[in-house]
Design an enzyme around this catalytic site. Structure first.
Site, PDB file in Angstrom:
ATOM      1  N   ASP A  27       0.821  -1.205   0.000  1.00 35.60           N
ATOM      2  CA  ASP A  27       0.000   0.000   0.000  1.00 35.60           C
ATOM      3  C   ASP A  27       0.860   1.263   0.000  1.00 35.60           C
ATOM      4  OD1 ASP A  27      -2.025   1.858   0.321  1.00 35.60           O
ATOM      5  OD2 ASP A  27      -2.380   1.391   2.435  1.00 35.60           O
TER       6      ASP A  27
ATOM      7  N   ASP B 102      -1.907   5.707  -5.194  1.00 36.85           N
ATOM      8  CA  ASP B 102      -2.210   4.828  -4.065  1.00 36.85           C
ATOM      9  C   ASP B 102      -2.594   3.432  -4.543  1.00 36.85           C
ATOM     10  OD1 ASP B 102      -2.933   3.682  -1.688  1.00 36.85           O
ATOM     11  OD2 ASP B 102      -4.645   4.985  -1.298  1.00 36.85           O
TER      12      ASP B 102
END
Length: 382
Positions: free
Chosen positions: A74, A265
């Protein structure tokens, strides 16, 4: 026990895509209840829906001997955490039956290199949270290892994580974003890499993902096998998230011609944007709002939809409808527009460029250069 110093090199990690939990819950008629619970817990704020859609997973190990875990790599966070086998014992920590996945939890009593720091930690994500205590142990993946990685050992996790086929999250963001000033794994591993960067390539899934190989993270080099050879870079505007400026946003005849802050992201499945930007997408595609599932839809058979275009560093990056229209099994011939509105409160970025963008363009996260680069992704299917 200290591990021997590794020679610098290039390391790759295959990722697999996870099925869309949102689609599964819609099919089972449970999505409305989940939405109601989310809005209640979020005190009326707009929740991010990142971990409710198909996303990308990788395997890592922790401990001696190594215990294997499936995590979300992430770039939108900076902490590594996994589930505590001895303290996280409720159903979410084991995996809900509906998920079809039994979680792997870390048993600290079986690791000879484990050190409990005892410091409490708590992380709040857009659509989930976890709490526990900090610890230190060996972290390894793709031939890389670091002997003393500080990580979170979760004694409690949010329900959303209980439904997903994950055992934790490994943040790839910057130190300033890390909770409790923990040094993120990528910072600790930089000396082991040929170059202080990593590249993310996500495979295209025309149909809704049911899992399987989904992409590749290349640590220490650009991925020239799955990405076009030329990467175009822009300097980061903030070393927290992977944040930078876009020059403008366009879709059809609609546009936001001013500079806005965005983040790249990997942990967000869709595009997140300001209300006016999402309205532009809705107008340009003639999308309709699905009140039941709280998403925008278009007919799956609709053709001629315009590209969503972000201009970055003077170059146009087009996201075609094949990437932003997704079949979630809604029925009635309708498909979802993979965009949602959110508000960082005026202090953060205006857009989240999630997997919808990253599938179209490989992202090179240049830690050493404080910049991010983009290159057209190669796909075997369209």
């Amino acid at each position: 026990m200290a591990l021997p110093k590794q020679k610098s090199g290039v390391f790759t990690v295959e990722m697999k895509s996870s099925p869309s939990l949102r689609a599964k819950l819609i099919k089972a008629g449970k999505w409305q209840k989940v939405l109601a619970d989310l809005h209640t817990k979020a005190s009326g704020s707009q929740p991010f829906i990142d971990y409710y859609d198909d996303f990308y997973l990788a395997n890592v190990t922790t401990g001696t001997p190594p215990q294997t875990f499936t995590i979300v790599p992430d770039t939108g966070s900076s902490n590594y955490w996994i589930i505590d086998a001895n303290k996280c014992t409720n159903q979410a920590c084991q995996g809900y039956p509906d998920s079809g996945y039994t979680k792997h939890r870390f048993d600290s009593t079986k690791s000879s290199t484990f050190k409990n720091l005892g410091t409490p930690f708590s992380i709040q994500y857009g659509s989930g949270s976890c709490d526990g205590s900090l610890a230190v142990d060996v972290l390894a993946f793709a031939g890389l290892s670091y002997a003393t990685q500080t990580f979170g050992l979760a004694s409690s996790i949010a329900d959303v994580f209980g439904y997903q086929p994950i055992d934790g999250i490994m943040g790839l963001g910057w130190p300033a974003l890390a909770v409790d000033n923990v040094v993120p794994p990528i910072q600790n591993l930089l000396p082991s890499l040929d170059k202080p960067l990593f590249t993310v390539w996500l495979d295209r899934k025309v149909q809704m993902s049911t899992g399987g190989n989904g992409g590749l993270i290349t640590y220490g080099a650009l991925d020239t096998m799955n990405c076009a050879p030329t990467f175009n870079y822009v300097t980061l505007s903030s070393k927290t998230y992977w944040q930078f400026a876009v020059d403008s946003f366009n879709v059809g005849t609609y546009s936001i011609p001013k500079s806005q802050q965005v983040i790249s992201d990997t942990g967000t499945s869709w595009l997140g944007g300001p209300q006016n930007g999402i309205n532009d997408i809705v107008q340009a595609t003639n999308a309709q709002y699905d009140d039941i599932n709280q998403i925008y839809t278009v007919p799956c058979s609709q053709t001629g939809l315009p590209d969503i275009i972000f201009t970055i560093g003077g170059m146009k990056y087009n996201i075609p409808a094949t990437e932003y229209v997704l079949d979630l099994g809604l029925g009635g011939g309708n498909c979802a527009i993979t965009a949602f509105d959110f508000d960082f409160g005026g202090f953060g970025p205006q857009w989240i460029l999630g997997d919808t963008f990253i599938r179209t363009y490989c992202n090179a996260y240049d830690v050493g250069g404080g910049r991010i680069g983009f290159s057209l992704a190669k796909h075997t299917s369209v």
